[in-house]
Motif scaffolding. Structure first.
Motif, mmCIF file in Angstrom:
data_model
loop_
_atom_site.group_PDB
_atom_site.id
_atom_site.type_symbol
_atom_site.label_atom_id
_atom_site.label_comp_id
_atom_site.label_asym_id
_atom_site.label_seq_id
_atom_site.Cartn_x
_atom_site.Cartn_y
_atom_site.Cartn_z
ATOM 1 N N GLN A 23 76.386 23.526 20.867
ATOM 2 C CA GLN A 23 75.036 22.917 21.132
ATOM 3 C C GLN A 23 75.033 22.559 22.609
ATOM 4 O OE1 GLN A 23 72.539 22.299 19.409
ATOM 5 N NE2 GLN A 23 73.231 22.893 17.249
ATOM 6 N N LEU A 24 76.356 22.252 23.183
ATOM 7 C CA LEU A 24 76.419 21.773 24.683
ATOM 8 C C LEU A 24 75.852 23.294 25.434
ATOM 9 C CD1 LEU A 24 79.238 19.631 24.780
ATOM 10 C CD2 LEU A 24 76.778 18.993 25.167
ATOM 11 N N TYR A 25 76.609 24.442 24.972
ATOM 12 C CA TYR A 25 76.098 25.568 25.663
ATOM 13 C C TYR A 25 74.761 25.936 25.519
ATOM 14 C CZ TYR A 25 75.844 30.551 26.483
ATOM 15 O OH TYR A 25 75.213 31.865 26.854
ATOM 16 N N MET A 26 74.006 25.724 24.281
ATOM 17 C CA MET A 26 72.684 26.225 24.150
ATOM 18 C C MET A 26 71.787 25.265 25.086
ATOM 19 S SD MET A 26 72.421 28.554 22.282
ATOM 20 C CE MET A 26 70.848 28.713 22.296
ATOM 21 N N LEU A 27 72.253 23.815 25.289
ATOM 22 C CA LEU A 27 71.336 22.891 25.984
ATOM 23 C C LEU A 27 71.509 23.342 27.574
ATOM 24 C CD1 LEU A 27 72.161 19.514 24.499
ATOM 25 C CD2 LEU A 27 70.029 20.704 24.681
ATOM 26 N N THR A 28 72.635 23.852 28.151
ATOM 27 C CA THR A 28 72.971 24.083 29.533
ATOM 28 C C THR A 28 72.593 25.738 29.797
ATOM 29 O OG1 THR A 28 75.357 24.755 29.076
ATOM 30 C CG2 THR A 28 74.568 22.330 29.782
ATOM 31 N N LYS A 29 72.298 26.413 28.731
ATOM 32 C CA LYS A 29 72.459 27.980 28.956
ATOM 33 C C LYS A 29 71.047 28.288 29.898
ATOM 34 C CE LYS A 29 71.702 32.318 26.563
ATOM 35 N NZ LYS A 29 71.260 32.997 25.244
ATOM 36 N N GLY A 30 71.155 28.926 30.852
ATOM 37 C CA GLY A 30 70.049 29.124 31.872
ATOM 38 C C GLY A 30 69.530 27.993 32.919
ATOM 39 N N THR A 31 70.498 27.159 32.881
ATOM 40 C CA THR A 31 70.137 25.817 33.771
ATOM 41 C C THR A 31 71.260 25.653 34.735
ATOM 42 O OG1 THR A 31 71.340 24.261 32.447
ATOM 43 C CG2 THR A 31 69.089 24.631 31.782
ATOM 44 N N SER A 196 63.845 22.505 33.248
ATOM 45 C CA SER A 196 64.703 22.742 34.381
ATOM 46 C C SER A 196 65.311 24.087 34.258
ATOM 47 C CB SER A 196 65.694 21.625 34.434
ATOM 48 O OG SER A 196 66.394 21.631 33.266
ATOM 49 N N ARG A 197 64.980 24.977 33.502
ATOM 50 C CA ARG A 197 65.825 26.166 33.260
ATOM 51 C C ARG A 197 65.393 27.082 34.347
ATOM 52 N NH1 ARG A 197 67.275 27.196 27.577
ATOM 53 N NH2 ARG A 197 67.179 29.671 28.110
ATOM 54 N N HIS A 198 66.334 28.047 34.742
ATOM 55 C CA HIS A 198 66.218 28.785 35.613
ATOM 56 C C HIS A 198 66.044 30.312 35.357
ATOM 57 C CE1 HIS A 198 67.093 26.079 39.078
ATOM 58 N NE2 HIS A 198 67.888 25.531 38.393
ATOM 59 N N ASP A 199 66.003 30.533 33.974
ATOM 60 C CA ASP A 199 65.892 32.019 33.463
ATOM 61 C C ASP A 199 64.618 32.170 33.020
ATOM 62 O OD1 ASP A 199 66.165 30.102 31.402
ATOM 63 O OD2 ASP A 199 67.355 31.446 30.110
ATOM 64 N N ILE A 200 63.531 31.629 33.376
ATOM 65 C CA ILE A 200 62.131 31.816 32.872
ATOM 66 C C ILE A 200 61.591 32.922 33.917
ATOM 67 C CG2 ILE A 200 59.932 30.527 32.711
ATOM 68 C CD1 ILE A 200 62.175 29.439 31.078
ATOM 69 N N ILE A 212 57.697 24.605 27.453
ATOM 70 C CA ILE A 212 59.085 24.875 26.962
ATOM 71 C C ILE A 212 59.842 23.348 27.238
ATOM 72 C CG2 ILE A 212 61.415 25.691 27.696
ATOM 73 C CD1 ILE A 212 59.728 28.203 28.674
ATOM 74 N N GLY A 213 59.260 22.367 28.425
ATOM 75 C CA GLY A 213 59.946 21.243 28.581
ATOM 76 C C GLY A 213 59.621 20.313 27.568
ATOM 77 N N VAL A 214 58.384 20.061 26.898
ATOM 78 C CA VAL A 214 58.099 19.389 25.931
ATOM 79 C C VAL A 214 58.901 19.685 24.568
ATOM 80 C CG1 VAL A 214 56.076 20.467 24.955
ATOM 81 C CG2 VAL A 214 56.250 17.951 24.871
ATOM 82 N N SER A 215 58.901 21.052 24.568
ATOM 83 C CA SER A 215 59.822 21.364 23.216
ATOM 84 C C SER A 215 61.261 21.228 23.337
ATOM 85 C CB SER A 215 59.601 23.030 22.889
ATOM 86 O OG SER A 215 60.131 23.859 23.845
ATOM 87 N N GLU A 216 61.813 21.076 24.526
ATOM 88 C CA GLU A 216 63.240 20.591 24.879
ATOM 89 C C GLU A 216 63.397 19.208 24.609
ATOM 90 O OE1 GLU A 216 64.491 24.095 28.090
ATOM 91 O OE2 GLU A 216 63.653 22.158 28.735
ATOM 92 N N ASN A 217 62.314 18.367 24.793
ATOM 93 C CA ASN A 217 62.652 16.995 24.712
ATOM 94 C C ASN A 217 62.223 16.326 23.485
ATOM 95 O OD1 ASN A 217 63.147 15.641 27.968
ATOM 96 N ND2 ASN A 217 61.907 17.325 28.032
ATOM 97 N N THR A 218 61.394 16.993 22.839
ATOM 98 C CA THR A 218 60.910 16.559 21.311
ATOM 99 C C THR A 218 61.049 17.570 20.483
ATOM 100 O OG1 THR A 218 58.631 17.071 21.799
ATOM 101 C CG2 THR A 218 59.292 15.161 22.543
#
Length: 221
Positions: A23-31, A196-200, A212-218
């Motif tokens: 879960q931590l990897y999926m959260l930080t992946k691409g950031t 805040s992802r950098h792989d977009i 994407i941001g609102v789907s990450e936060n909610t």
């Protein structure tokens, strides 16, 4: 040989740790957080090497850095920690059967109005033919009032014509997102958090990043 003994609880322990790391990897992946995490691991390995070589001065400096490691991790990864807690709360601990809302609903038998999917689909098809951009957020379990307050309240029944009118390029409400709650368009021109992802991909603009941001936060759609 005791060190080879493996209990059932040990298997559960390993599984839970693996799940948390995933879960931590999926959260930080691409950031940028994944790069920071890699840097911290590098510093930790250097610190171990310095200790092994008994390098007093450098070991003392790195030791002080590692001493505040937990606090530093909380500060650096505060957004990722917040997202992780949101995932735990909305996906794994949000049991509708045991919720207060569900308990009261069993007595008053008042169901939440359903989203008018057909109206949304019809509006999207129509706007797609004219290449009209739209950002439509459908509320689920996570309350979106914090984003509703950034826009203009509408609270009107969802209809394809109203959605098309909102996102018409000359409309004063077209900039920002529309939040749909139940069968109503609750608010328009809402400001949403940008990812805040950098792989977009570069061709995706702020509207895509806000989606994407609102789907990450909610848990919104």
């Amino acid at each position: 040989m005791n060190f080879l003994e493996l209990r059932f609880l040990d298997v559960i322990d390993i599984f839970l740790v693996a799940f948390l790391l995933y879960q931590l990897y999926m959260l930080t992946k691409g950031t940028v957080a994944i790069n920071i995490f890699a840097g911290l691991i590098g510093i930790y390995l250097i610190w171990l090497l310095v200790k092994a070589l008994n390098m007093q001065l450098l070991g003392l400096i790195l030791g002080q850095v590692m001493g505040v490691g937990v606090i530093a991790l909380i500060i650096v990864f505060q957004q990722e920690i917040r997202n992780f807690l949101i995932i735990i709360g909305t996906k794994y601990l949000n049991n509708k059967t045991l919720s207060i809302e569900h308990i009261f609903a069993t007595f008053i038998r008042d169901e939440k109005p359903k989203v008018k999917i057909a109206s949304i689909v019809k509006a999207c098809k129509s706007m797609a033919t004219t290449k009209t951009g739209a950002l439509i957020v459908i509320e689920r379990e996570s309350n979106l009032d914090i984003y509703v307050t950034t826009g203009d309240r509408i609270q009107a029944r969802t209809s394809s014509r109203l959605l098309e009118a909102i996102f018409f390029k000359n409309s004063p409400l077209h900039d920002g997102g529309v939040i749909i709650r139940g069968d109503e368009i609750w608010a328009a021109r809402c400001v949403l958090p940008v990812t805040s992802r950098h792989d977009i991909p570069a061709h995706m603009g702020l509207r895509h990043r806000a989606a994407i941001g609102v789907s990450e936060n909610t848990d919104a759609l």
